[in-house]
Design an enzyme around this catalytic site. Structure first.
Site, PDB file in Angstrom:
ATOM      1  N   LYS A   1     -92.428  26.818 -87.391  1.00  0.00           N
ATOM      2  CA  LYS A   1     -92.277  27.645 -88.581  1.00  0.00           C
ATOM      3  C   LYS A   1     -92.263  29.136 -88.254  1.00  0.00           C
ATOM      4  O   LYS A   1     -92.350  29.966 -89.155  1.00  0.00           O
ATOM      5  CB  LYS A   1     -93.404  27.329 -89.572  1.00  0.00           C
ATOM      6  CG  LYS A   1     -93.388  25.887 -90.061  1.00  0.00           C
ATOM      7  CD  LYS A   1     -94.499  25.653 -91.054  1.00  0.00           C
ATOM      8  CE  LYS A   1     -94.522  24.210 -91.502  1.00  0.00           C
ATOM      9  NZ  LYS A   1     -95.571  23.952 -92.520  1.00  0.00           N
TER      10      LYS A   1
ATOM     11  N   PRO B   1     -92.182  27.174 -96.868  1.00  0.00           N
ATOM     12  CA  PRO B   1     -90.978  26.879 -96.104  1.00  0.00           C
ATOM     13  C   PRO B   1     -91.268  25.893 -94.973  1.00  0.00           C
ATOM     14  O   PRO B   1     -92.276  25.986 -94.290  1.00  0.00           O
ATOM     15  CB  PRO B   1     -90.564  28.252 -95.557  1.00  0.00           C
ATOM     16  CG  PRO B   1     -91.123  29.216 -96.547  1.00  0.00           C
ATOM     17  CD  PRO B   1     -92.430  28.609 -96.983  1.00  0.00           C
ATOM     18  N   GLU B   2     -90.375  24.934 -94.811  1.00  0.00           N
ATOM     19  CA  GLU B   2     -90.516  23.918 -93.770  1.00  0.00           C
ATOM     20  C   GLU B   2     -89.731  24.348 -92.538  1.00  0.00           C
ATOM     21  O   GLU B   2     -88.997  25.336 -92.537  1.00  0.00           O
ATOM     22  CB  GLU B   2     -89.989  22.582 -94.293  1.00  0.00           C
ATOM     23  CG  GLU B   2     -90.492  22.213 -95.670  1.00  0.00           C
ATOM     24  CD  GLU B   2     -91.664  21.257 -95.648  1.00  0.00           C
ATOM     25  OE1 GLU B   2     -91.836  20.537 -94.648  1.00  0.00           O
ATOM     26  OE2 GLU B   2     -92.401  21.221 -96.649  1.00  0.00           O
TER      27      GLU B   2
ATOM     28  N   ARG C   1    -101.943  21.897 -99.044  1.00  0.00           N
ATOM     29  CA  ARG C   1    -101.891  20.513 -98.608  1.00  0.00           C
ATOM     30  C   ARG C   1    -102.135  19.529 -99.740  1.00  0.00           C
ATOM     31  O   ARG C   1    -102.817  18.528 -99.561  1.00  0.00           O
ATOM     32  CB  ARG C   1    -102.893  20.287 -97.474  1.00  0.00           C
ATOM     33  CG  ARG C   1    -102.589  21.166 -96.268  1.00  0.00           C
ATOM     34  CD  ARG C   1    -103.371  20.792 -95.046  1.00  0.00           C
ATOM     35  NE  ARG C   1    -103.009  21.615 -93.914  1.00  0.00           N
ATOM     36  CZ  ARG C   1    -103.404  21.394 -92.664  1.00  0.00           C
ATOM     37  NH1 ARG C   1    -104.177  20.373 -92.398  1.00  0.00           N
ATOM     38  NH2 ARG C   1    -103.022  22.186 -91.691  1.00  0.00           N
TER      39      ARG C   1
END
Length: 283
Positions: free
Chosen positions: A51, A2-3, A250
């Site tokens: 976040k 989630p961003e 990533r």
């Protein structure tokens, strides 16, 4: 993962449901907080910080939760069946006379005095979607590590809070920036950061995360999730590689033509030779 815009939207909806209400149930289903009972506490507000989600109570306490890779909050009207997952995945349950707020697979739950929130989020840089946003401060933090790869630096929440992998790769593509470029070699760092923020602002009020302007399935992103497919600009095959210390979170998508290196970087990252993480893109 989630961003920041996902957390912003979730916090906004949670605030609408809970702010000003007294909890009828306040269970935290994690071992370290098993004895904490929030029932009877009145919620003053629910706010995002990068976040992290902060649920503040009138008695001076704050509950912090983090989504990490798979966490989420679901809000149901009283009496509506829950559909967010099996019961054993519920980590928090906050209910009022009208709403059930169910936290599935949440991480990093902590209850602290509201005055001590800095212990949990004080290390974060300016929040891309928050009232504390400060472009100059974010740039100062980024530039303090000029040799850092830009694809790693923009994900470091100590520099600026809220950007996740999706907005990282989409912003780098839209600004024609190679992911392994040194921070010091990015020609327009303010423009890059501003672009990331504008993308997140455009998506924060709805669950769809489009960066192309289209919300149709398969048309919503430039490079994210498009390994092996043709670039929407130049038709070159989109590559995928690992970048940063936590490669599970990533992975990096990029177009080797639109995002060609403009300054000396790791030559293996640039060419994707066998043995380098970037070479995984072609496999």
């Amino acid at each position: 993962m989630p961003e920041g815009d996902t957390v912003w939207l979730a916090a906004n909806r949670m605030n609408t449901a809970l702010a000003g209400a007294t909890l009828t149930t306040g269970e935290l289903r994690v071992p370290q907080l098993a004895t904490v009972d929030l029932a009877g506490a009145t919620v003053t507000e629910v706010v995002p910080r990068g976040k992290h989600m902060l649920i503040r109570f009138a008695d001076g306490r704050t509950l912090r939760t983090h989504f990490r890779m798979d966490g989420s909050w679901h809000i149901y009207r009283k009496g509506t069946p829950w559909k967010g997952g099996p019961a054993h995945s519920v980590r928090a349950l906050l209910t009022t006379d009208e709403w059930d707020c169910v936290g599935y697979r949440l991480h990093d739950l902590r209850v602290v005095p509201t005055s001590a929130e800095g212990e949990l989020v004080g290390h974060l840089g300016p929040d891309v979607l928050g009232p504390d946003w400060d472009l100059d401060e974010a740039l100062r933090r980024l530039r303090a590590h000029p040799d850092e790869e830009i694809g790693v630096a923009v994900l470091d929440q100590r520099n600026l809070a809220g950007i996740g992998n999706l907005y990282k790769v989409e912003t780098l593509f839209m600004t024609r920036t190679h992911p392994w470029t040194r921070v010091a070699d990015v020609p327009d760092l303010p423009g890059l950061v501003t672009r990331a923020r504008s993308l997140m602002q455009a998506n924060r009020d709805h669950p769809e995360q489009s960066t192309t302007g289209s919300t149709r399935r398969g048309e919503d992103h430039w490079v994210f999730g498009r390994k092996g497919r043709p670039c929407r600009r130049c038709r070159t095959t989109i590559l995928l590689g690992d970048q940063g210390p936590d490669t599970q979170e990533r992975v990096t998508y990029w177009c080797p033509t639109c995002q060609a290196a403009r300054s000396p970087i790791d030559p293996l990252a640039r060419t994707g030779e066998p043995g380098h993480p970037a070479s995984l893109a072609a496999s």
